[in-house]
Design an enzyme around this catalytic site. Structure first.
Site, PDB file in Angstrom:
ATOM      1  N   CYS A  42       0.760  -1.072   0.128  1.00 45.44           N
ATOM      2  CA  CYS A  42      -0.055   0.029  -0.008  1.00 45.44           C
ATOM      3  C   CYS A  42       0.917   1.267  -0.080  1.00 45.44           C
ATOM      4  CB  CYS A  42      -0.832  -0.060   1.018  1.00 45.44           C
ATOM      5  SG  CYS A  42      -1.933   1.660   1.376  1.00 45.44           S
ATOM      6  N   GLY A  43       0.352   2.177  -0.597  1.00 48.06           N
ATOM      7  CA  GLY A  43       1.034   3.528  -0.608  1.00 48.06           C
ATOM      8  C   GLY A  43       1.354   4.060   0.700  1.00 48.06           C
TER       9      GLY A  43
END
Length: 165
Positions: A42-43
């Site tokens: 995930c960012g």
């Protein structure tokens, strides 16, 4: 506990750790906990892991803070790895807090603990978890007392945590 609505606290639940060993959450009695869903691809992973590590290092010994990380692959497939791969990612980021088996936090297969957390601390637009890094603060009595969305930085939880130490 399968009937999450009957639970009095997180201590009524057992979960499997990242290695598949059963862990009664009773072991966290007397500790303030952050329970969250994590995803290595995930960012938000880099900043959340870094800040969670900082929180853990600063408060695990001095205040008894415990962080319970639950890998989840329900949001954009951002946690596709095996338990071993998740552990390797955590190690690279110096995360020494507790990791559990990959779970679902929404839908028909939602883990009972997460049903309980969402029931006790519903979201603004509904009880469902909207994204990775949704954080629940649990007090020393095992009660979920706050819910913070993915956009809330772990370092910004200190003021909230201080209310429960």
């Amino acid at each position: 506990m399968s009937n999450y609505k009957m639970a009095q606290s997180i201590y009524d639940f057992s979960v499997n750790d990242i290695d598949g060993n059963r862990v009664p959450l009773e072991k966290y009695r007397g500790h303030v906990c952050i329970i969250l869903n994590v995803a290595s691809q995930c960012g938000l992973a880099k900043s959340n892991y870094s800040e969670l590590v900082d929180l853990y290092e600063a408060y695990s010994d001095s205040k008894g803070l415990r962080i319970l990380a639950f890998p989840c692959n329900q949001f954009a497939g951002a946690e596709p790895g095996s338990g071993a791969e998740i552990c390797e990612f955590a190690k690279r980021h110096k995360a020494r807090f507790d990791f559990f088996e990959k779970i679902n936090v929404n839908g028909a297969d939602t883990h009972p603990l997460w049903k309980y957390l969402k029931h006790e601390q519903g979201g603004i637009l509904g009880d469902f978890v909207k994204w990775n890094y949704t954080k629940f603060i649990v007090d020393k009595k095992g009660k979920p007392v706050e819910r913070h969305g993915p956009n809330v930085s772990p370092k910004d939880l200190v003021t909230s945590l201080e209310k429960y130490w």
